[in-house]
Design an enzyme around this catalytic site. Structure first.
Site, PDB file in Angstrom:
ATOM      1  N   TYR A  50     -14.038  17.200 -22.170  1.00 12.15           N
ATOM      2  CA  TYR A  50     -15.306  16.753 -22.768  1.00 12.15           C
ATOM      3  C   TYR A  50     -16.535  17.514 -22.307  1.00 12.15           C
ATOM      4  O   TYR A  50     -17.636  17.283 -22.783  1.00 12.15           O
ATOM      5  CB  TYR A  50     -15.503  15.243 -22.579  1.00 12.15           C
ATOM      6  CG  TYR A  50     -15.582  14.729 -21.160  1.00 12.15           C
ATOM      7  CD1 TYR A  50     -16.797  14.614 -20.513  1.00 12.15           C
ATOM      8  CD2 TYR A  50     -14.435  14.317 -20.492  1.00 12.15           C
ATOM      9  CE1 TYR A  50     -16.881  14.103 -19.235  1.00 12.15           C
ATOM     10  CE2 TYR A  50     -14.511  13.805 -19.208  1.00 12.15           C
ATOM     11  CZ  TYR A  50     -15.737  13.702 -18.586  1.00 12.15           C
ATOM     12  OH  TYR A  50     -15.808  13.197 -17.313  1.00 12.15           O
TER      13      TYR A  50
ATOM     14  N   ASP B  68      -6.137  12.486 -13.761  1.00 10.99           N
ATOM     15  CA  ASP B  68      -7.492  12.066 -14.125  1.00 10.99           C
ATOM     16  C   ASP B  68      -8.587  12.837 -13.395  1.00 10.99           C
ATOM     17  O   ASP B  68      -8.894  13.959 -13.751  1.00 10.99           O
ATOM     18  CB  ASP B  68      -7.617  10.547 -13.905  1.00 10.99           C
ATOM     19  CG  ASP B  68      -8.856   9.948 -14.563  1.00 10.99           C
ATOM     20  OD1 ASP B  68      -9.590  10.698 -15.236  1.00 10.99           O
ATOM     21  OD2 ASP B  68      -9.099   8.740 -14.403  1.00 10.99           O
TER      22      ASP B  68
ATOM     23  N   HIS C  71      -9.805   6.654 -23.569  1.00  9.08           N
ATOM     24  CA  HIS C  71      -9.969   5.760 -22.418  1.00  9.08           C
ATOM     25  C   HIS C  71     -10.092   4.334 -22.933  1.00  9.08           C
ATOM     26  O   HIS C  71     -10.828   4.092 -23.893  1.00  9.08           O
ATOM     27  CB  HIS C  71     -11.270   6.062 -21.667  1.00  9.08           C
ATOM     28  CG  HIS C  71     -11.295   7.374 -20.947  1.00  9.08           C
ATOM     29  ND1 HIS C  71     -12.245   8.336 -21.188  1.00  9.08           N
ATOM     30  CD2 HIS C  71     -10.511   7.870 -19.959  1.00  9.08           C
ATOM     31  CE1 HIS C  71     -12.047   9.367 -20.377  1.00  9.08           C
ATOM     32  NE2 HIS C  71     -10.997   9.122 -19.629  1.00  9.08           N
TER      33      HIS C  71
ATOM     34  N   ARG D 121     -20.407   8.107 -11.182  1.00  8.70           N
ATOM     35  CA  ARG D 121     -20.756   8.864 -12.388  1.00  8.70           C
ATOM     36  C   ARG D 121     -22.057   9.638 -12.195  1.00  8.70           C
ATOM     37  O   ARG D 121     -22.187  10.776 -12.634  1.00  8.70           O
ATOM     38  CB  ARG D 121     -20.916   7.919 -13.590  1.00  8.70           C
ATOM     39  CG  ARG D 121     -19.615   7.576 -14.248  1.00  8.70           C
ATOM     40  CD  ARG D 121     -19.778   7.305 -15.720  1.00  8.70           C
ATOM     41  NE  ARG D 121     -21.014   6.600 -16.023  1.00  8.70           N
ATOM     42  CZ  ARG D 121     -21.324   6.152 -17.222  1.00  8.70           C
ATOM     43  NH1 ARG D 121     -20.485   6.329 -18.220  1.00  8.70           N
ATOM     44  NH2 ARG D 121     -22.457   5.526 -17.441  1.00  8.70           N
TER      45      ARG D 121
ATOM     46  N   GLU E 279     -10.839   0.213 -18.710  1.00  7.28           N
ATOM     47  CA  GLU E 279     -10.721   0.713 -17.339  1.00  7.28           C
ATOM     48  C   GLU E 279     -11.476  -0.162 -16.348  1.00  7.28           C
ATOM     49  O   GLU E 279     -11.020  -0.381 -15.239  1.00  7.28           O
ATOM     50  CB  GLU E 279     -11.256   2.155 -17.270  1.00  7.28           C
ATOM     51  CG  GLU E 279     -11.227   2.746 -15.859  1.00  7.28           C
ATOM     52  CD  GLU E 279     -11.722   4.171 -15.773  1.00  7.28           C
ATOM     53  OE1 GLU E 279     -12.266   4.665 -16.779  1.00  7.28           O
ATOM     54  OE2 GLU E 279     -11.564   4.786 -14.705  1.00  7.28           O
TER      55      GLU E 279
ATOM     56  N   HIS F   2      -5.661   4.264 -18.808  1.00 11.79           N
ATOM     57  CA  HIS F   2      -6.006   3.232 -17.812  1.00 11.79           C
ATOM     58  C   HIS F   2      -5.445   1.845 -18.178  1.00 11.79           C
ATOM     59  O   HIS F   2      -4.492   1.405 -17.580  1.00 11.79           O
ATOM     60  CB  HIS F   2      -7.513   3.152 -17.530  1.00 11.79           C
ATOM     61  CG  HIS F   2      -8.097   4.438 -17.048  1.00 11.79           C
ATOM     62  ND1 HIS F   2      -7.610   5.096 -15.952  1.00 11.79           N
ATOM     63  CD2 HIS F   2      -9.102   5.218 -17.539  1.00 11.79           C
ATOM     64  CE1 HIS F   2      -8.299   6.210 -15.769  1.00 11.79           C
ATOM     65  NE2 HIS F   2      -9.206   6.314 -16.721  1.00 11.79           N
TER      66      HIS F   2
ATOM     67  N   HIS G 153      -3.146  13.068 -18.202  1.00 15.62           N
ATOM     68  CA  HIS G 153      -4.601  12.852 -18.241  1.00 15.62           C
ATOM     69  C   HIS G 153      -5.289  13.610 -17.122  1.00 15.62           C
ATOM     70  O   HIS G 153      -5.066  13.320 -15.943  1.00 15.62           O
ATOM     71  CB  HIS G 153      -4.921  11.360 -18.133  1.00 15.62           C
ATOM     72  CG  HIS G 153      -6.342  11.023 -18.432  1.00 15.62           C
ATOM     73  ND1 HIS G 153      -6.907  11.190 -19.679  1.00 15.62           N
ATOM     74  CD2 HIS G 153      -7.342  10.528 -17.656  1.00 15.62           C
ATOM     75  CE1 HIS G 153      -8.176  10.806 -19.652  1.00 15.62           C
ATOM     76  NE2 HIS G 153      -8.468  10.408 -18.437  1.00 15.62           N
TER      77      HIS G 153
ATOM     78  N   HIS H 273      -9.235  15.640 -16.130  1.00 10.29           N
ATOM     79  CA  HIS H 273     -10.538  16.264 -16.381  1.00 10.29           C
ATOM     80  C   HIS H 273     -10.650  17.338 -15.305  1.00 10.29           C
ATOM     81  O   HIS H 273     -11.039  17.066 -14.168  1.00 10.29           O
ATOM     82  CB  HIS H 273     -11.683  15.260 -16.231  1.00 10.29           C
ATOM     83  CG  HIS H 273     -11.463  13.978 -16.983  1.00 10.29           C
ATOM     84  ND1 HIS H 273     -11.431  13.905 -18.348  1.00 10.29           N
ATOM     85  CD2 HIS H 273     -11.249  12.716 -16.547  1.00 10.29           C
ATOM     86  CE1 HIS H 273     -11.214  12.658 -18.731  1.00 10.29           C
ATOM     87  NE2 HIS H 273     -11.091  11.911 -17.652  1.00 10.29           N
TER      88      HIS H 273
END
Ligand code: ZN
Length: 456
Positions: free
Chosen positions: A120, A321, A233, A81, A236, A270, A54, A56
């Site tokens: 993504y 991640d 996901h 975020r 989490e 997760h 996993h 990103h």
């Protein structure tokens, strides 16, 4: 043909002394048996290299930038975020490719043999698609080529800003697709993988989460999966569990298992928020729990119930991640320590006759290969040559052997420093502890980071 010899190697049947491995030009192991004579490239301790299940990649660029508190006194994941979305504005295809190449290189130097990229970041800065909607996917494939890492590309379907189907806003618009656009994007990404990827690269699909994908989106994504892996996901954060429960009437893991035929093709990322019953139910599906202990620690997600899950025969693997810190051995140690801290125990994931480090490593090998849909994770004829060699003749491993050497690499904290060589699909990309294209990849990455800094 490459011929490698090693003083000790972790084989499917256990540790073997003085082994000889032949790797064909197709990147697969042709034979593995007793050493006849020392090869020019003789190794000390040889392991299968796990797949990082996993990642990103672009988030590597914000490592270290989100450790302060925001204006909200209850600073949480959601503040993180916001920081990420603000930063996203500066990321164009060239920069994403440079950052991804850096990340993939660091993974190889850390001892990973391949990566599943949960991708993504599809569109341009205001959310408009590129002329080729799969342009960003093409850049991930190109970065994997530069680094020489085996890639399982997971284009992500991201439809909504929450379970209430609120439209995507701000930085999230770069992620968004409806199922029809996503089908075209996925087909384009698959073409890039075939045309420009390694022969061992693969494609799967990733419906982002139960918050971001509705029932129609799930069906559309699953229809694209073919026999490739499906990643998502799941469970989490507490806030996510509450939101899913409020809108779908059940907790995320329960809802997914009640509504979809989850099986060994699935990797659920997760799962730090599960009841004991959900944990044993998930274990029984044969799906992989995708654990990212360093990122989960960094974000304060919670603790995966590894003792119960593995005890029930569940599968699991390791991912980096957010790429805040890319460190295979540290991920495994963090997972184990989370169990010890919660249970006030020791050797939490060890079982009779199998040390903690060995069980962690075996779990990550099998779970990683399964989650990546990659025929790897073992030193055996037919498997891809994803391999990592450690030096033991140093002050960290002190010439230890077998499970004791593995435990020392993981718990002594110097495993990464002991990595001498890494192969991904037979590509010998790390030599003497250093990636063969490190200077070029680093120079480009540093230039991009300077550009982003100026822009911010
Ligand atoms: Zn993730």
């Amino acid at each position: 043909m490459q011929i490698l010899t090693a003083s000790q190697a972790l084989m499917p049947e256990g540790w073997q002394r003085d082994v000889e491995i032949r790797v064909g030009d197709d990147g697969r192991i042709e034979s593995a048996g007793p050493m006849t004579s020392r090869a020019t490239h003789h190794l000390d301790l040889l392991l299968p290299a796990p797949l990082n299940l996993h990642s990103h990649a672009f988030q590597r660029a914000i490592s270290g930038l989100t450790e302060a508190r925001g204006p909200d006194p209850a600073d949480t994941f959601w503040t993180w975020r916001q920081q990420m979305y603000r930063f996203l504005g500066g990321l164009d295809p060239d920069r994403v490719e440079a950052i991804a190449a850096m990340v993939f290189m660091e993974m190889l130097e850390a001892g990973y043999g391949a990566v599943a990229e949960f991708h993504y970041l599809h569109h341009a800065a205001e959310g408009q698609p590129h002329d080729d909607s799969a342009e960003m996917s093409a850049r991930i494939v190109a970065a994997a080529q530069q680094a020489g890492i085996g890639l399982t590309l997971l284009p992500v379907l991201y439809q909504w800003g929450g379970c209430d189907a609120r439209p995507l806003a701000g930085g999230q618009r770069r992620f968004g697709n409806d199922p029809d656009h996503f089908a075209r994007l996925h087909a384009g990404a698959a073409r890039h993988v075939v045309a420009h990827g390694h022969a061992d690269d693969r494609i799967g699909v990733a419906p982002h989460s139960l918050r971001a994908v509705d029932a129609g989106g799930m069906a559309a994504a699953l229809a694209l999966a073919g026999d490739g892996p499906v990643h998502m996901h799941l469970a989490e954060q507490v806030a996510e569990v509450e939101e899913v429960q409020a809108h779908r009437g059940a907790r995320p893991v329960t809802w997914l298992l009640d509504n979809h035929a989850v099986d060994a093709r699935w990797c659920l990322i997760h799962c730090t928020q599960m009841t004991p019953e959900e944990t044993t139910r998930l274990a029984a599906t044969g799906a992989v729990a995708g654990l990212c202990p360093i990122t989960e620690s960094n974000l304060g997600d919670g603790i995966f119930d590894g003792v119960r899950h593995l005890g029930a025969g569940g599968h699991a693997g390791i991912g980096s991640d957010s790429n805040v810190h890319i460190a295979l051995f540290d991920e495994l140690r963090t997972l184990e320590y989370s169990q010890r801290l919660r249970d006030r125990s020791r050797a939490a994931l060890a079982v009779q006759g199998v040390s903690t480090g060995r069980r962690l490593y075996d779990t990550a090998l099998a779970g990683g290969a399964q989650a990546g849909g990659r025929n790897a994770g073992r030193i055996a004829p037919g498997a891809l040559a994803d391999l990592v060699a450690l030096a033991t003749d140093n002050e960290w491993l002190c010439n230890r052997t077998g499970d004791t050497a593995l435990d020392t690499a993981i718990f002594g904290g110097h495993g990464a420093a002991c990595v001498t060589d890494v192969w991904s699909g037979g590509r010998h990309v790390v030599r003497d502890g250093r990636h063969i294209s490190r200077d070029t990849i680093c120079a480009r990455f540093r230039a991009v980071m300077a550009e982003l800094e100026t822009r911010a």
